[in-house]
Design a protein around this motif. Structure first.
Motif, mmCIF file in Angstrom:
data_model
loop_
_atom_site.group_PDB
_atom_site.id
_atom_site.type_symbol
_atom_site.label_atom_id
_atom_site.label_comp_id
_atom_site.label_asym_id
_atom_site.label_seq_id
_atom_site.Cartn_x
_atom_site.Cartn_y
_atom_site.Cartn_z
ATOM 1 N N ASN A 239 0.853 -1.185 0.000
ATOM 2 C CA ASN A 239 0.000 0.000 0.000
ATOM 3 C C ASN A 239 0.892 1.240 0.000
ATOM 4 O OD1 ASN A 239 -1.436 2.290 1.498
ATOM 5 N ND2 ASN A 239 -3.143 0.872 1.115
ATOM 6 N N TYR A 240 0.783 2.068 -1.056
ATOM 7 C CA TYR A 240 1.679 3.214 -1.171
ATOM 8 C C TYR A 240 1.466 4.222 -0.040
ATOM 9 C CZ TYR A 240 4.062 7.377 -2.656
ATOM 10 O OH TYR A 240 4.885 8.470 -2.667
ATOM 11 N N ASN A 241 0.222 4.455 0.336
ATOM 12 C CA ASN A 241 -0.043 5.434 1.399
ATOM 13 C C ASN A 241 0.601 5.018 2.724
ATOM 14 O OD1 ASN A 241 -1.533 7.155 -0.242
ATOM 15 N ND2 ASN A 241 -3.466 6.087 0.177
ATOM 16 N N HIS A 242 0.563 3.712 2.996
ATOM 17 C CA HIS A 242 1.219 3.224 4.214
ATOM 18 C C HIS A 242 2.734 3.455 4.118
ATOM 19 C CE1 HIS A 242 2.136 0.925 7.729
ATOM 20 N NE2 HIS A 242 2.720 -0.055 7.069
ATOM 21 N N PHE A 243 3.293 3.178 2.958
ATOM 22 C CA PHE A 243 4.718 3.426 2.723
ATOM 23 C C PHE A 243 5.044 4.907 2.922
ATOM 24 C CE2 PHE A 243 7.763 4.705 -0.755
ATOM 25 C CZ PHE A 243 8.925 4.340 -0.077
ATOM 26 N N ALA A 244 4.234 5.776 2.326
ATOM 27 C CA ALA A 244 4.495 7.214 2.412
ATOM 28 C C ALA A 244 4.411 7.709 3.858
ATOM 29 C CB ALA A 244 3.501 7.970 1.533
ATOM 30 N N ASN A 245 3.434 7.191 4.607
ATOM 31 C CA ASN A 245 3.298 7.602 6.005
ATOM 32 C C ASN A 245 4.503 7.163 6.842
ATOM 33 O OD1 ASN A 245 0.825 8.849 5.613
ATOM 34 N ND2 ASN A 245 -0.356 6.991 6.055
ATOM 35 N N GLN A 246 4.925 5.909 6.633
ATOM 36 C CA GLN A 246 6.094 5.406 7.352
ATOM 37 C C GLN A 246 7.347 6.190 6.965
ATOM 38 O OE1 GLN A 246 6.403 2.836 9.686
ATOM 39 N NE2 GLN A 246 4.174 2.845 9.775
ATOM 40 N N PHE A 247 7.475 6.505 5.699
ATOM 41 C CA PHE A 247 8.641 7.231 5.194
ATOM 42 C C PHE A 247 8.682 8.642 5.777
ATOM 43 C CE2 PHE A 247 11.382 9.473 2.318
ATOM 44 C CZ PHE A 247 12.263 8.529 1.825
ATOM 45 N N ARG A 248 7.541 9.321 5.771
ATOM 46 C CA ARG A 248 7.471 10.684 6.293
ATOM 47 C C ARG A 248 7.777 10.704 7.791
ATOM 48 N NH1 ARG A 248 2.614 11.465 5.397
ATOM 49 N NH2 ARG A 248 2.703 12.424 3.333
ATOM 50 N N ARG A 249 7.276 9.710 8.498
ATOM 51 C CA ARG A 249 7.515 9.649 9.937
ATOM 52 C C ARG A 249 9.007 9.512 10.243
ATOM 53 N NH1 ARG A 249 4.188 5.073 12.815
ATOM 54 N NH2 ARG A 249 2.522 6.377 11.924
ATOM 55 N N ARG A 250 9.723 8.793 9.403
ATOM 56 C CA ARG A 250 11.146 8.569 9.671
ATOM 57 C C ARG A 250 12.040 9.665 9.101
ATOM 58 N NH1 ARG A 250 14.783 3.102 8.536
ATOM 59 N NH2 ARG A 250 16.696 3.932 9.447
ATOM 60 N N TYR A 251 11.719 10.152 7.903
ATOM 61 C CA TYR A 251 12.629 11.077 7.219
ATOM 62 C C TYR A 251 12.104 12.510 7.135
ATOM 63 C CZ TYR A 251 14.917 6.740 5.898
ATOM 64 O OH TYR A 251 15.542 5.514 5.933
ATOM 65 N N GLY A 252 10.907 12.731 7.628
ATOM 66 C CA GLY A 252 10.404 14.096 7.714
ATOM 67 C C GLY A 252 9.840 14.657 6.435
ATOM 68 N N MET A 253 9.686 13.838 5.406
ATOM 69 C CA MET A 253 9.107 14.285 4.141
ATOM 70 C C MET A 253 8.597 13.059 3.382
ATOM 71 S SD MET A 253 12.554 15.092 1.892
ATOM 72 C CE MET A 253 13.356 15.940 3.263
ATOM 73 N N PRO A 254 7.670 13.265 2.435
ATOM 74 C CA PRO A 254 7.165 12.141 1.647
ATOM 75 C C PRO A 254 8.264 11.597 0.733
ATOM 76 C CG PRO A 254 5.708 14.046 1.495
ATOM 77 C CD PRO A 254 6.973 14.520 2.115
ATOM 78 N N PRO A 255 8.166 10.333 0.293
ATOM 79 C CA PRO A 255 9.201 9.738 -0.565
ATOM 80 C C PRO A 255 9.381 10.473 -1.891
ATOM 81 C CG PRO A 255 7.291 8.273 -0.331
ATOM 82 C CD PRO A 255 7.143 9.338 0.676
ATOM 83 N N ARG A 256 8.290 10.984 -2.476
ATOM 84 C CA ARG A 256 8.424 11.686 -3.767
ATOM 85 C C ARG A 256 9.215 12.984 -3.599
ATOM 86 N NH1 ARG A 256 2.842 9.710 -4.816
ATOM 87 N NH2 ARG A 256 3.047 8.078 -6.416
ATOM 88 N N GLU A 257 8.984 13.681 -2.487
ATOM 89 C CA GLU A 257 9.741 14.903 -2.241
ATOM 90 C C GLU A 257 11.214 14.573 -1.991
ATOM 91 O OE1 GLU A 257 9.965 18.551 1.044
ATOM 92 O OE2 GLU A 257 8.159 17.312 0.885
ATOM 93 N N TYR A 258 11.456 13.505 -1.261
ATOM 94 C CA TYR A 258 12.839 13.091 -1.005
ATOM 95 C C TYR A 258 13.542 12.770 -2.322
ATOM 96 C CZ TYR A 258 16.828 10.587 0.936
ATOM 97 O OH TYR A 258 18.102 10.183 1.247
ATOM 98 N N ARG A 259 12.825 12.089 -3.203
ATOM 99 C CA ARG A 259 13.438 11.709 -4.481
ATOM 100 C C ARG A 259 13.738 12.937 -5.332
ATOM 101 N NH1 ARG A 259 13.454 10.481 -9.476
ATOM 102 N NH2 ARG A 259 14.385 8.531 -10.185
ATOM 103 N N ARG A 260 12.812 13.913 -5.334
ATOM 104 C CA ARG A 260 13.046 15.137 -6.116
ATOM 105 C C ARG A 260 14.292 15.866 -5.630
ATOM 106 N NH1 ARG A 260 7.347 15.597 -5.928
ATOM 107 N NH2 ARG A 260 7.461 16.956 -4.096
ATOM 108 N N LYS A 261 14.516 15.842 -4.323
ATOM 109 C CA LYS A 261 15.671 16.537 -3.777
ATOM 110 C C LYS A 261 16.982 15.811 -4.063
ATOM 111 C CE LYS A 261 13.403 19.053 -0.037
ATOM 112 N NZ LYS A 261 13.368 19.335 1.424
ATOM 113 N N THR A 262 16.916 14.511 -4.394
ATOM 114 C CA THR A 262 18.125 13.754 -4.653
ATOM 115 C C THR A 262 18.376 13.523 -6.140
ATOM 116 O OG1 THR A 262 16.857 11.700 -4.324
ATOM 117 C CG2 THR A 262 18.081 12.548 -2.451
ATOM 118 N N LEU A 263 17.309 13.156 -6.892
ATOM 119 C CA LEU A 263 17.516 12.835 -8.305
ATOM 120 C C LEU A 263 16.643 13.653 -9.257
ATOM 121 C CD1 LEU A 263 17.839 8.934 -8.367
ATOM 122 C CD2 LEU A 263 19.646 10.649 -8.503
ATOM 123 N N GLY A 264 15.720 14.435 -8.742
ATOM 124 C CA GLY A 264 14.800 15.148 -9.609
ATOM 125 C C GLY A 264 13.439 14.479 -9.598
ATOM 126 N N PRO A 265 12.481 14.970 -10.383
ATOM 127 C CA PRO A 265 11.106 14.452 -10.383
ATOM 128 C C PRO A 265 11.058 12.990 -10.790
ATOM 129 C CG PRO A 265 11.227 16.546 -11.536
ATOM 130 C CD PRO A 265 12.630 16.117 -11.303
#
Length: 268
Positions: A239-265
């Motif tokens: 479930n992507y939403n569960h992944f995104a929630n877990q990711f945000r809780r640990r890294y302070g941002m959603p996975p898509r935002e994290y990816r944009r900051k590292t590799l782009g959109p």
């Protein structure tokens, strides 16, 4: 086999082998050796005699004998001894993780670690026998793995069953994991496993599994062109939403935002 005073291997050379010996096998070195000896027993029973004190070893036992220690070892009476062994010298590589003491024994209770130790020994023996290009370096690598596995056992108080659970979680991280199945694999009830795991690890099985998945997700987001949705599935989140929630809780941002900051959109 006659009772012999066996010479030790030359300095700077790793020597390794696999013996399956009956109870006539004995080796005596009253002056000790200039190198270390490590053995790993696959079956049967052997003994080491140091300063008139005998220690026995059976399946799963690792024995480390310090350089310079007078000793005798062999197969116990009425038994056979099936064991892997290696001699190594401290000038081969830095081995500051070796313990103190003339003779040290440890029983490897975890099946995965037993298999890994045996595989490392078998690679060592194969490379020593074949002596192809870089054989000595390959032998050193295998010895390092064996010694580090030994050192790891000495410096952790983790219940062997919990160690096996960690291995199962890591190996099957992408799959849907049921606590009942994990508990059965280590011979515990689900409630007992959950209690012991949290006591040993400081967090629940699910929290540990999610942590493993998130660690892998970070690697995929940083070093591949997989989309955040694809990464979620790759690491075991259905479930992507569960992944995104877990990711945000640990890294302070959603996975898509994290990816944009590292590799782009995300690629479309």
């Amino acid at each position: 086999m006659k009772d012999t005073h066996s010479p030790y291997p030359r300095l700077g050379v790793s020597v390794a082998g696999h013996f399956h010996m009956n109870d006539s096998y004995v080796t005596k070195r009253p002056q000790g050796m200039s190198d270390w000896l490590i053995t790993f027993t696959l079956g049967g029973e052997g003994y080491f005699l140091i300063n008139k004190e005998e220690k026995r070893c059976s399946a799963g036992d690792i024995v480390l004998l310090r350089a310079g220690t007078p000793h005798q070892y062999g197969t116990c009476q009425g038994k056979e001894w099936n064991f892997l062994w290696a001699h190594f010298t401290q000038d081969l590589f830095e081995i500051n993780y070796l313990p103190d003491g003339a003779l040290l024994t440890h029983t490897v209770e975890n099946d995965f670690v037993r298999k890994r130790t045996q595989q490392a020994f078998e690679k060592l023996i194969q490379d020593y026998r074949e002596k192809n290009r870089y054989w000595n370096e390959l032998c050193q690598n295998s010895l390092s793995e064996i010694l580090l596995l030994y050192a790891q056992r000495q410096h952790q108080s983790l219940d062997p069953r919990m160690e096996e659970v960690l291995h199962l979680l890591s190996k099957n991280m992408k799959d849907s994991i049921r606590i009942d199945d994990v508990a059965k694999s280590v011979g515990l009830s689900s409630s007992r496993l959950s209690h012991l795991f949290k006591e040993n690890m400081g967090q629940s099985i699910l929290e540990t599994l999610n942590q493993m998945r998130l660690n892998q997700a970070i690697l995929l987001l940083e070093h591949t062109d997989r989309t955040a949705t694809e990464v979620a599935i790759d690491v075991g989140f259905q479930n992507y939403n569960h992944f995104a929630n877990q990711f945000r809780r640990r890294y302070g941002m959603p996975p898509r935002e994290y990816r944009r900051k590292t590799l782009g959109p995300d690629p479309q």
